[in-house]
Design a protein around this motif. Structure first.
Motif, PDB file in Angstrom:
ATOM      1  N   LEU A 144      38.643  48.695  40.852  1.00 38.80           N
ATOM      2  CA  LEU A 144      39.696  48.217  41.764  1.00 38.80           C
ATOM      3  C   LEU A 144      40.244  46.870  41.294  1.00 38.80           C
ATOM      4  N   LEU A 145      39.357  45.953  40.946  1.00 41.21           N
ATOM      5  CA  LEU A 145      39.797  44.630  40.501  1.00 41.21           C
ATOM      6  C   LEU A 145      40.520  44.696  39.160  1.00 41.21           C
ATOM      7  N   ASP A 146      40.032  45.555  38.263  1.00 40.98           N
ATOM      8  CA  ASP A 146      40.702  45.702  36.964  1.00 40.98           C
ATOM      9  C   ASP A 146      42.100  46.277  37.135  1.00 40.98           C
ATOM     10  N   ALA A 147      42.236  47.236  38.062  1.00 48.28           N
ATOM     11  CA  ALA A 147      43.543  47.845  38.300  1.00 48.28           C
ATOM     12  C   ALA A 147      44.491  46.891  39.028  1.00 48.28           C
ATOM     13  N   THR A 148      43.923  45.899  39.693  1.00 53.60           N
ATOM     14  CA  THR A 148      44.735  44.921  40.417  1.00 53.60           C
ATOM     15  C   THR A 148      45.269  43.836  39.501  1.00 53.60           C
ATOM     16  N   GLY A 149      44.578  43.569  38.390  1.00 54.80           N
ATOM     17  CA  GLY A 149      44.848  42.413  37.547  1.00 54.80           C
ATOM     18  C   GLY A 149      46.293  42.211  37.168  1.00 54.80           C
ATOM     19  N   TYR A 150      46.926  43.228  36.593  1.00 58.46           N
ATOM     20  CA  TYR A 150      48.282  43.033  36.075  1.00 58.46           C
ATOM     21  C   TYR A 150      49.306  42.864  37.185  1.00 58.46           C
ATOM     22  N   ILE A 151      49.029  43.407  38.381  1.00 59.36           N
ATOM     23  CA  ILE A 151      49.926  43.202  39.516  1.00 59.36           C
ATOM     24  C   ILE A 151      49.674  41.837  40.145  1.00 59.36           C
ATOM     25  N   ALA A 152      48.401  41.434  40.216  1.00 61.28           N
ATOM     26  CA  ALA A 152      48.057  40.145  40.806  1.00 61.28           C
ATOM     27  C   ALA A 152      48.678  38.995  40.020  1.00 61.28           C
ATOM     28  N   VAL A 153      48.675  39.116  38.701  1.00 62.72           N
ATOM     29  CA  VAL A 153      49.278  38.086  37.853  1.00 62.72           C
ATOM     30  C   VAL A 153      50.774  37.971  38.146  1.00 62.72           C
ATOM     31  N   LEU A 154      51.433  39.111  38.276  1.00 66.68           N
ATOM     32  CA  LEU A 154      52.857  39.101  38.625  1.00 66.68           C
ATOM     33  C   LEU A 154      53.083  38.517  40.016  1.00 66.68           C
ATOM     34  N   ALA A 155      52.176  38.835  40.949  1.00 65.47           N
ATOM     35  CA  ALA A 155      52.336  38.368  42.330  1.00 65.47           C
ATOM     36  C   ALA A 155      52.268  36.850  42.414  1.00 65.47           C
ATOM     37  N   VAL A 156      51.452  36.223  41.558  1.00 63.83           N
ATOM     38  CA  VAL A 156      51.369  34.761  41.539  1.00 63.83           C
ATOM     39  C   VAL A 156      52.734  34.163  41.183  1.00 63.83           C
ATOM     40  N   GLY A 157      53.335  34.666  40.100  1.00 60.51           N
ATOM     41  CA  GLY A 157      54.653  34.178  39.698  1.00 60.51           C
ATOM     42  C   GLY A 157      55.724  34.507  40.710  1.00 60.51           C
ATOM     43  N   MET A 158      55.634  35.717  41.287  1.00 56.13           N
ATOM     44  CA  MET A 158      56.639  36.133  42.268  1.00 56.13           C
ATOM     45  C   MET A 158      56.589  35.262  43.518  1.00 56.13           C
ATOM     46  N   THR A 159      55.403  34.793  43.874  1.00 54.86           N
ATOM     47  CA  THR A 159      55.267  33.920  45.033  1.00 54.86           C
ATOM     48  C   THR A 159      56.100  32.662  44.860  1.00 54.86           C
ATOM     49  N   LEU A 160      56.026  32.047  43.688  1.00 54.90           N
ATOM     50  CA  LEU A 160      56.804  30.834  43.444  1.00 54.90           C
ATOM     51  C   LEU A 160      58.300  31.130  43.416  1.00 54.90           C
ATOM     52  N   VAL A 161      58.665  32.292  42.884  1.00 54.99           N
ATOM     53  CA  VAL A 161      60.081  32.668  42.857  1.00 54.99           C
ATOM     54  C   VAL A 161      60.616  32.814  44.280  1.00 54.99           C
ATOM     55  N   ILE A 162      59.844  33.462  45.145  1.00 59.96           N
ATOM     56  CA  ILE A 162      60.281  33.653  46.527  1.00 59.96           C
ATOM     57  C   ILE A 162      60.250  32.326  47.279  1.00 59.96           C
TER      58      ILE A 162
END
Length: 372
Positions: free
Chosen positions: A29-47
């Motif tokens: 579950l955590l491995d499958a989350t990794g690439y989305i979680a990384v994007l979510a960090v950047g997307m948070t700052l964009v929003i």
């Protein structure tokens, strides 16, 4: 969101007779989350700065394919390939920043155009083979390997336990420091009992997940990278002047400009950062699949946006934490994983995840109305 995550974990654990909290499932579950979680960090700052980036999904897929080509066809070392891809990601992100900040194109339109361009570029570079197989063991270990265990005690990876303990210490010290600063400047804080309960509750979750993973293969490199990204960006957004400027721009761009903050500069930095994290996401996804495919990056941007909103970012700008984005990503991944274990149909999964996203945004809107 930590409480929501706990409820989700507890519910699926009971409904699957403990299978959900098995070491293998949590690790996957955590491995499958990794690439989305990384994007979510950047997307948070964009929003946070009141923008959006729809290009991150196919940008990740395109950059992941470039990495695969460099490794397989150009024979470039993995230690050179990764920096090249990260720098290229920054460049692509800065292009979006240029279109938004300099030319004045709405970020929705500018990044939608970027999404189409990267989608076409991905198809172009993969049209001959369709799938580019990556055989570099060091590169593939990023998405599938685990950190080495110095030694084991009763089958537990000691290094993983140590890293988990370090995370707990960093979390507790950061929260205590933040609380002290708020008290110093006479800001409103939660009571000592509730604060202590919060520290114990979250520390217990981290400790339990660490214990489970230490009994399997330990922390994967994907989880380590994800944690490092969170720590770096958490420090950047909470302890630096530039980080505070980002939130100032998101709260009120006009006031930030009048106070001497360069809104254009902040926009460049945030989109450049988003591009770099897109590149990192592409590396994680490509290494996990051990190949680059024509469909890489599909719907990544929507998953990242959903994770950011579920994690507490406000659509009005100026509010949102990178730690919340990670929790949001894990919440969405936990829902998918639990429903898959229960055999829930994909149609119902989409509806449930959509309902969770809508509930998160409704909560944000109601909270802001109450605060006003």
């Amino acid at each position: 969101m930590f409480i929501a995550l706990f409820v989700i974990i507890l519910t699926f654990t009971i409904m699957t007779n403990g299978l959900f909290m098995s070491s293998r499932n949590i690790s996957n579950l955590l491995d499958a989350t990794g690439y989305i979680a990384v994007l979510a960090v950047g997307m948070t700052l964009v929003i946070v700065i009141r923008q959006i980036d729809l290009s991150v999904g196919f940008a990740a897929g395109f950059l992941g394919a470039i990495a695969a080509i460099l490794l397989t066809q150009a024979g470039v070392s993995v230690y050179i390939t990764i920096p090249i891809i990260l720098v290229l990601g920054v460049v692509l992100g800065m292009v979006n920043g240029l279109l938004v900040a300099k030319i004045g194109i709405p970020s929705f339109v500018a990044t939608l155009a970027g999404m189409l361009v990267y989608r076409g570029a991905l198809l172009q570079i993969t049209e001959k083979t369709g799938t580019i197989i990556v055989k570099d063991t060091h590169f593939n270990a990023i998405g599938n390997g685990f950190i080495p265990s110095l030694f084991q005690i009763q089958g537990l990876h000691v290094l993983s336990l140590a890293l988990g303990l370090i995370c707990i210490i960093l979390y507790v010290s950061s929260e205590i420091s933040t609380r002290r600063n708020k008290v110093k400047y006479q800001f409103e804080v939660m009571s000592k009992s509730i604060f202590a309960l919060k520290l114990i509750f979250i520390s217990a979750i981290i400790a339990y997940i660490t214990w489970i993973l230490a009994g399997y293969n330990g922390f994967s490199w994907t989880v380590v990278i994800m944690v490092l990204v969170v720590l770096i960006y958490h420090f950047f957004t909470t302890k630096t002047v530039l980080g505070r400027h980002i939130y100032a721009v998101g709260s009120n761009p006009e006031a930030a400009h009048l106070s001497g903050i360069s809104v254009k500069k902040i926009t460049y930095i945030v989109f450049g950062s988003m591009g770099m994290l897109s590149a990192l996401s592409g590396i994680l996804f490509t290494s996990r699949l051990q190949s680059a495919t024509t469909t890489a990056g599909t719907l990544f941007e929507l998953d990242a946006i959903a994770a950011a909103y579920v994690g507490g970012v406000s659509s009005a700008g100026g509010v949102g934490k990178v730690t919340g984005a990670i929790i949001g990503a894990i919440v969405m991944a936990s829902l998918s994983s639990g429903m898959n274990l229960l055999g829930v149909g994909i149609s119902y999964q989409y509806m449930i995840r959509g309902g969770v996203l809508a509930a998160a945004v409704i909560f944000d809107v109601m909270t802001r109305r109450k605060g006003a």
